[in-house]
Scaffold this motif. Sequence first.
Motif, PDB file in Angstrom:
ATOM      1  N   ALA A  90      37.788  71.096 -71.054  1.00  0.00           N
ATOM      2  CA  ALA A  90      38.310  70.385 -69.884  1.00  0.00           C
ATOM      3  C   ALA A  90      39.341  69.350 -70.322  1.00  0.00           C
ATOM      4  O   ALA A  90      39.254  68.778 -71.422  1.00  0.00           O
ATOM      5  CB  ALA A  90      37.180  69.712 -69.126  1.00  0.00           C
ATOM      6  N   GLN A 107      40.085  73.458 -66.702  1.00  0.00           N
ATOM      7  CA  GLN A 107      39.199  72.575 -65.934  1.00  0.00           C
ATOM      8  C   GLN A 107      39.704  71.134 -66.044  1.00  0.00           C
ATOM      9  O   GLN A 107      40.170  70.705 -67.084  1.00  0.00           O
ATOM     10  CB  GLN A 107      37.775  72.674 -66.478  1.00  0.00           C
ATOM     11  CG  GLN A 107      36.738  71.905 -65.689  1.00  0.00           C
ATOM     12  CD  GLN A 107      35.349  72.082 -66.283  1.00  0.00           C
ATOM     13  OE1 GLN A 107      35.135  72.916 -67.153  1.00  0.00           O
ATOM     14  NE2 GLN A 107      34.410  71.288 -65.815  1.00  0.00           N
ATOM     15  N   ASN A 110      44.569  70.126 -61.473  1.00  0.00           N
ATOM     16  CA  ASN A 110      44.703  70.726 -60.146  1.00  0.00           C
ATOM     17  C   ASN A 110      46.137  70.730 -59.632  1.00  0.00           C
ATOM     18  O   ASN A 110      46.376  70.847 -58.424  1.00  0.00           O
ATOM     19  CB  ASN A 110      43.788  70.021 -59.135  1.00  0.00           C
ATOM     20  CG  ASN A 110      44.108  68.548 -58.982  1.00  0.00           C
ATOM     21  OD1 ASN A 110      45.111  68.059 -59.505  1.00  0.00           O
ATOM     22  ND2 ASN A 110      43.239  67.826 -58.271  1.00  0.00           N
TER      23      ASN A 110
END
Length: 403
Positions: A90, A107, A110
């Motif tokens: 992530a 991860q 966005n």
Amino acid sequence: MQDLALEKAVDLLRTHCQRVTAVEEVPLLSALGRILAEDYVAEFANPPFDRSPLDGYTFAAEGTAGHSADNPASFRIIGEECAGDYFARAVPEGCALRIMTGGAIPQGCNCVVRQEDVTADGEKLVVPFSIEPYTNFCYAGEDIQKGTKLAKKGAKLTAAHIGVLASMGYATVKVLRNLRIAIASTGDELLQPGQPLSPGKIYNSNLYLLAARLQELGFTPEVVGILPDDVAEAAKVIAGFRDKVDVFLTTGGVSVGKKDIMHGVAAKVGQRLFWRVSMKPGGPALAYTMGETLGLALSGNPFASYATFELIAVPVLAQISGNDKILPQRTQAVLTDAFPKESKGRRFIRAYYENGRVRLPEQHASGSLFSVVGCNAFVDIPAGTGKLAKETEVDIVRLYKVK
């Protein structure tokens, strides 16, 4: 049976042929134009991961809230990912990842910003604007969701189908076995193109015309060549295809002359279904069965063979192959030319159809081939019809056109 109506002849032939149901699995690139034997469903979403649509940087968009050119946001660049790579961990808050078009968005991220809209200096990324979450963000399954039906059983595979199936990882597909057709001509007077023309001989145009038309319709015929005007020898060749092809097609040898051998051939190799159809040209068409193989013997006159092929053979081939798109279509049209002959029996004449009107050629002889060029329809003239004047509305049969 003799002198059958055209429609009854076709119906009779259809009762003696079965639709192809045998299935074979072929490489994907060999499947173009084939008929699918089963449904194909997406086993996973495509794309299978969230991905970037451009070259730039990805991070959590919330880190840019309230920022502008006067007050830019700052992120620490912790790595780089190209298409085909996979950043497994992530991305922490306040960090960014350089990403290339097609790369999987990791991860913790966005959004994606274009690299030309931001400034990168070593490990520091400066973003002089705020950006909404999921900007420049391609979702997993954006193209195809898992469980989507990709192609239906019975579909004729196009290039687009091939591409979609490839995108889902299919290397092979199950399709129906191709229709098997053998084609030959009869006649000692025939020469193959390329041979020297000698007295009393003609070139074998029928074989080339119908073999090429079969290819236009999507079939791959086995071209046998010229059969001799000898019943025993011709029967031996044709019998060799018994149960190996679905249809054995011949032209010539079907009338009542000394060398019209197909009557004797049909008796030797199988069982005759009918001889003569109530139509002009091409009336002396002969049909027979040879085990599971259907034999069709058409006239040796060029236009007669072409007309009976389209009106008798094509509906049969459509049924066996399951491809109804090749069927002739009936409609009405208006003549732009007069037809000066009376039609005691049912007659089909070649025509050029466009926008509800049909133009007729000057030449209508059954032995004439040149006027078939551009022909895309037949005018269907009922028995007992007199001369046809210009502007007469007529029934026509539109032939399948290759697109």
